[in-house]
Design an enzyme around this catalytic site. Sequence first.
Site, PDB file in Angstrom:
ATOM      1  N   LYS A   1       6.169 -25.143  -0.782  1.00 28.08           N
ATOM      2  CA  LYS A   1       7.499 -24.737  -1.243  1.00 28.08           C
ATOM      3  C   LYS A   1       7.329 -23.869  -2.482  1.00 28.08           C
ATOM      4  CE  LYS A   1      12.026 -26.350  -2.875  1.00 28.08           C
ATOM      5  NZ  LYS A   1      12.956 -27.501  -2.983  1.00 28.08           N
TER       6      LYS A   1
ATOM      7  N   LYS B   1       4.805 -27.974  -4.108  1.00 22.72           N
ATOM      8  CA  LYS B   1       5.867 -27.105  -4.607  1.00 22.72           C
ATOM      9  C   LYS B   1       5.407 -26.491  -5.921  1.00 22.72           C
ATOM     10  CE  LYS B   1      10.711 -27.441  -6.182  1.00 22.72           C
ATOM     11  NZ  LYS B   1      11.889 -28.331  -6.245  1.00 22.72           N
TER      12      LYS B   1
ATOM     13  N   ASP C   1      11.850 -34.240  -4.145  1.00 23.92           N
ATOM     14  CA  ASP C   1      11.046 -33.273  -4.887  1.00 23.92           C
ATOM     15  C   ASP C   1      10.701 -33.927  -6.228  1.00 23.92           C
ATOM     16  OD1 ASP C   1      12.247 -31.847  -2.761  1.00 23.92           O
ATOM     17  OD2 ASP C   1      12.131 -29.969  -3.876  1.00 23.92           O
TER      18      ASP C   1
END
Length: 241
Positions: free
Chosen positions: A194, A162, A102
Amino acid sequence: MDVDRALLIRCLDLTSLGEGDDDEAIVALCTRAAEPVQGQLDLTVAAVCVWPRFVPLARESLSGARVRIACATGGFPMPDAPLAQRLDQIQASLDAGADEVDVVVNRRLQDEPEALAAELDATRAAAGPAIWKAILETGALTPEGMRLLADASIAAGADFLKTSTGKGPPGATPAAVAIVAERLAAAGRPVGLKISGGVREVRDATDYLAMVRVTLGAAWPTPATFRIGASALLEALVAEP
C-alpha cells in the site's frame, strides 16, 4: 476511461483521516467510494480508510456495497501508548466492523529485534483473520531501517506493507517504494503493497503502478495485493480525460 485508471480506482483506499472529520464527511466519503464514476455501479474503490470512531458509521453507510472498511488503528499515527492499549484498539475496531487494520510498526524497536518481533506477533494475533497492513513510515527510516522493518513485518505475517501514515514524516517516494517492493519480491509468499502519503496526481499513481509491475510482475497489481491510500487522487483519476 482507460484500463489503468480503472484499475487504480479499484485499488484505491479512499481515505479521510482529518482532525476535523465528522459524520457528514464520512457519509460523503462512503457515497463517493461506492460509486466513484456516476452510473458505473460495477466500479468501486477497494476500501475506505477512517478513524476507529467512524467504523460503525462507515459500515452502515456502505451496507450492500463492495467496499471494505479499513481502520487506522492500534495507536495510529504513532505507537506511543502501551502495547496492550494499542491491541485493545485493534480489537475494538474489528468488533465495530472493520475488515482491515492499518497499524504503525514501532520503529523505536529497530535495535531490539526480539521486542520488535514480539510486538508484531501480538499485532498479527490481534488482527486475527482481518487484513493487517503494517505501516513502515518510510520517511522516518534509512534504507536499512526500511528493509529491517519490512522483513520483520513479513515474518510476523503482515498482509500488506504500507509506506506511510501521511502524518508527519515525508510520505511515499519512488526510492522507498522500490526498497519495499524489493523486500516483497523476496518474501516467499504473497504480501501486498500500500503506497500512501502524498499521492495526489494521476502521473504519480501511474508511475508507481509501472514500478511495481517491473519489480513484482505485470499481473501483480490487483486490489488483493496493491493499494494506494489517498484522499484527493480519486478526483484526479475521474477528471482525467
